[in-house]
Design a protein around this motif. Structure first.
Motif, PDB file in Angstrom:
ATOM      1  N   ASP A  55     -58.387 -35.574 -61.539  1.00 18.58           N
ATOM      2  CA  ASP A  55     -59.332 -36.282 -61.867  1.00 18.58           C
ATOM      3  C   ASP A  55     -58.949 -37.871 -61.929  1.00 18.58           C
ATOM      4  N   GLU A  56     -59.209 -38.180 -63.274  1.00 20.22           N
ATOM      5  CA  GLU A  56     -58.991 -39.899 -63.427  1.00 20.22           C
ATOM      6  C   GLU A  56     -57.461 -39.834 -64.041  1.00 20.22           C
ATOM      7  N   SER A  57     -56.919 -38.757 -64.636  1.00 22.39           N
ATOM      8  CA  SER A  57     -55.877 -38.902 -65.509  1.00 22.39           C
ATOM      9  C   SER A  57     -54.415 -38.481 -64.577  1.00 22.39           C
ATOM     10  N   VAL A  58     -53.500 -39.324 -64.851  1.00 19.65           N
ATOM     11  CA  VAL A  58     -52.082 -39.193 -64.468  1.00 19.65           C
ATOM     12  C   VAL A  58     -51.507 -37.965 -64.914  1.00 19.65           C
ATOM     13  N   VAL A  59     -50.813 -37.065 -64.074  1.00 16.88           N
ATOM     14  CA  VAL A  59     -50.231 -35.777 -64.573  1.00 16.88           C
ATOM     15  C   VAL A  59     -48.795 -35.878 -64.341  1.00 16.88           C
ATOM     16  N   ASP A  60     -48.453 -36.683 -63.220  1.00 16.11           N
ATOM     17  CA  ASP A  60     -46.953 -37.013 -62.890  1.00 16.11           C
ATOM     18  C   ASP A  60     -46.860 -38.284 -62.458  1.00 16.11           C
ATOM     19  N   ASP A  61     -46.201 -39.329 -63.088  1.00 16.25           N
ATOM     20  CA  ASP A  61     -45.630 -40.459 -62.447  1.00 16.25           C
ATOM     21  C   ASP A  61     -44.332 -40.774 -62.726  1.00 16.25           C
ATOM     22  N   SER A  62     -43.433 -39.565 -62.824  1.00 22.00           N
ATOM     23  CA  SER A  62     -42.095 -39.648 -63.291  1.00 22.00           C
ATOM     24  C   SER A  62     -41.220 -40.449 -62.231  1.00 22.00           C
ATOM     25  N   GLN A  63     -41.545 -40.467 -60.811  1.00 23.52           N
ATOM     26  CA  GLN A  63     -40.884 -40.975 -59.785  1.00 23.52           C
ATOM     27  C   GLN A  63     -41.590 -42.446 -59.497  1.00 23.52           C
ATOM     28  N   LEU A  64     -42.619 -42.925 -60.119  1.00 23.31           N
ATOM     29  CA  LEU A  64     -43.237 -44.336 -59.871  1.00 23.31           C
ATOM     30  C   LEU A  64     -42.412 -45.363 -60.728  1.00 23.31           C
ATOM     31  N   PRO A  65     -42.061 -46.304 -59.885  1.00 21.97           N
ATOM     32  CA  PRO A  65     -41.385 -47.387 -60.320  1.00 21.97           C
ATOM     33  C   PRO A  65     -41.985 -48.338 -61.326  1.00 21.97           C
ATOM     34  N   LYS A  66     -42.172 -48.084 -62.350  1.00 23.06           N
ATOM     35  CA  LYS A  66     -43.510 -48.550 -63.191  1.00 23.06           C
ATOM     36  C   LYS A  66     -43.194 -50.048 -63.405  1.00 23.06           C
ATOM     37  N   ASP A  67     -42.196 -50.636 -63.190  1.00 22.06           N
ATOM     38  CA  ASP A  67     -41.781 -51.999 -63.430  1.00 22.06           C
ATOM     39  C   ASP A  67     -42.611 -53.006 -62.448  1.00 22.06           C
ATOM     40  N   ARG A  68     -42.751 -52.232 -61.244  1.00 24.68           N
ATOM     41  CA  ARG A  68     -43.546 -53.051 -60.200  1.00 24.68           C
ATOM     42  C   ARG A  68     -44.785 -52.311 -59.442  1.00 24.68           C
ATOM     43  N   LEU A  74     -55.286 -35.866 -56.528  1.00 20.22           N
ATOM     44  CA  LEU A  74     -54.991 -37.030 -55.567  1.00 20.22           C
ATOM     45  C   LEU A  74     -53.549 -37.486 -55.831  1.00 20.22           C
ATOM     46  N   TYR A  75     -52.862 -37.499 -54.674  1.00 22.28           N
ATOM     47  CA  TYR A  75     -51.411 -37.794 -54.692  1.00 22.28           C
ATOM     48  C   TYR A  75     -51.120 -38.915 -53.943  1.00 22.28           C
ATOM     49  N   TRP A  76     -50.279 -39.919 -54.363  1.00 23.18           N
ATOM     50  CA  TRP A  76     -49.404 -40.946 -53.447  1.00 23.18           C
ATOM     51  C   TRP A  76     -48.068 -40.747 -53.399  1.00 23.18           C
ATOM     52  N   TYR A  77     -47.587 -40.549 -52.047  1.00 26.24           N
ATOM     53  CA  TYR A  77     -46.365 -40.546 -51.736  1.00 26.24           C
ATOM     54  C   TYR A  77     -45.697 -41.826 -51.086  1.00 26.24           C
ATOM     55  N   LEU A  89     -43.078 -37.662 -53.926  1.00 33.91           N
ATOM     56  CA  LEU A  89     -44.360 -38.147 -54.631  1.00 33.91           C
ATOM     57  C   LEU A  89     -44.025 -39.273 -55.794  1.00 33.91           C
ATOM     58  N   LEU A  90     -44.938 -40.343 -55.665  1.00 38.29           N
ATOM     59  CA  LEU A  90     -44.970 -41.259 -56.651  1.00 38.29           C
ATOM     60  C   LEU A  90     -45.611 -40.916 -57.820  1.00 38.29           C
ATOM     61  N   CYS A 131     -40.995 -28.962 -43.982  1.00 38.87           N
ATOM     62  CA  CYS A 131     -41.177 -27.763 -44.885  1.00 38.87           C
ATOM     63  C   CYS A 131     -41.264 -28.476 -46.260  1.00 38.87           C
ATOM     64  N   ALA A 132     -42.133 -27.815 -47.048  1.00 40.09           N
ATOM     65  CA  ALA A 132     -42.194 -28.142 -48.367  1.00 40.09           C
ATOM     66  C   ALA A 132     -42.319 -27.087 -49.296  1.00 40.09           C
ATOM     67  N   GLY A 133     -41.926 -27.206 -50.523  1.00 40.39           N
ATOM     68  CA  GLY A 133     -42.165 -26.301 -51.561  1.00 40.39           C
ATOM     69  C   GLY A 133     -41.930 -26.331 -52.811  1.00 40.39           C
ATOM     70  N   GLY A 134     -42.442 -25.574 -53.880  1.00 35.94           N
ATOM     71  CA  GLY A 134     -42.592 -25.738 -55.029  1.00 35.94           C
ATOM     72  C   GLY A 134     -42.973 -24.664 -55.739  1.00 35.94           C
ATOM     73  N   ALA A 135     -42.737 -24.606 -57.233  1.00 39.48           N
ATOM     74  CA  ALA A 135     -43.268 -23.569 -57.967  1.00 39.48           C
ATOM     75  C   ALA A 135     -44.677 -23.993 -58.693  1.00 39.48           C
ATOM     76  N   THR A 136     -45.122 -25.244 -58.721  1.00 38.08           N
ATOM     77  CA  THR A 136     -46.324 -25.571 -59.048  1.00 38.08           C
ATOM     78  C   THR A 136     -47.225 -26.425 -58.021  1.00 38.08           C
ATOM     79  N   ASN A 137     -48.230 -27.163 -58.199  1.00 36.05           N
ATOM     80  CA  ASN A 137     -48.448 -27.939 -57.034  1.00 36.05           C
ATOM     81  C   ASN A 137     -47.668 -29.452 -56.649  1.00 36.05           C
ATOM     82  N   LYS A 138     -46.825 -29.517 -57.489  1.00 37.81           N
ATOM     83  CA  LYS A 138     -45.940 -30.771 -57.149  1.00 37.81           C
ATOM     84  C   LYS A 138     -44.709 -29.972 -55.963  1.00 37.81           C
TER      85      LYS A 138
END
Lengths: 111, 116
Positions: free
Chosen positions: B51-64, B32-35, B45-46, A91-98
């Motif tokens: 498109d070509e822009s990162v919109v969320d990389d808050s969980q990506l371990p950026k040191d490696r 596009l998503y990487w998990y 989510l990593l 199951c997955a959910g969110g309020a946006t596309n995350k």
């Protein structure tokens, strides 16, 4: 913080019996809710989703899910289980596309 | 039927080595998503590209970890150096631009990484 919970690690059901896989959510605002299925060493396959509208959502392979806002639940159901339904369900959910994914429930259907 | 392609399917490496994974989303999919999926857990989510822009990389371990999608089509995820705890399934997914939110994500078969 947003979260999705699947309280059962495994659900066992006999072939031909109805099945339910439980999911509860904690999402701020109006939630988008999804069910995915995963077979061994494969990616996730989309089953169904709730965005808005009718609380009963019908999806692939005879599965359906009911959105219950008061109980913050989105349980997956099927009237008659098949052995081929045996797989890992997320199951997955969110309020946006995350999306936030639950930990998964292994469904085992015995012949 | 269009599918998300990933390669390699399996990768075994030693710790401190560099590894790279490739993903080709469904044609026309802007997001596009990487998990990362650790055994017994749901995907986490990593990084997310629009498109070509990162919109969320808050969980990506950026040191490696690093990820790129230079032309807004295919994408590469790199780990350097790999650590034992990086052993997991790495999943790529894509979704269309038709509706920004609430679109289903289509997943590739994943790359199973084992770090020795």
């Amino acid at each position: 913080a947003q979260s999705v919970a699947q309280p059962e690690d495994q659900v066992n059901v006999a072939e031909g019996n109805p099945l339910t896989v439980k999911c509860t959510y904690s999402v701020s605002g109006n939630p988008y809710l999804f069910w995915y299925v995963q077979y061994p060493n494969r990616g996730l396959q989309f089953l169904l989703k709730y965005i808005t509208g009718d609380n009963l959502v019908k999806g692939s392979y005879g599965f359906e899910a009911e959105f219950n806002k008061s109980q913050t639940s989105f349980h997956l159901k099927k009237p008659s289980a098949l052995v081929s339904d045996s797989a890992l369900y997320f199951c997955a959910g969110g309020a946006t596309n995350k999306l936030i994914f639950g930990t998964g429930t292994l469904l085992a259907v015995q012949p | 039927e269009a599918e998300v392609a990933q390669s390699p399917r399996y990768k075994i490496t030693e710790k401190s080595q560099a590894v790279a994974f490739w993903c080709d989303p469904i044609s026309g999919h802007a997001t596009l998503y990487w998990y990362r999926q650790i055994l017994g857990q749901g995907p986490e989510l990593l990084v997310q590209f629009q498109d070509e822009s990162v919109v969320d990389d808050s969980q990506l371990p950026k040191d490696r970890f690093s990820a790129e999608r230079l032309k807004g089509v295919d994408s590469t995820l790199k780990i350097q150096p790999a650590e034992l705890g990086d052993s997991a399934m790495y999943l790529c997914a894509s979704s269309s631009r038709d509706r920004v939110e609430g679109n289903e994500q289509f997943f590739g078969p994943g790359t199973r990484l084992t770090v020795l």
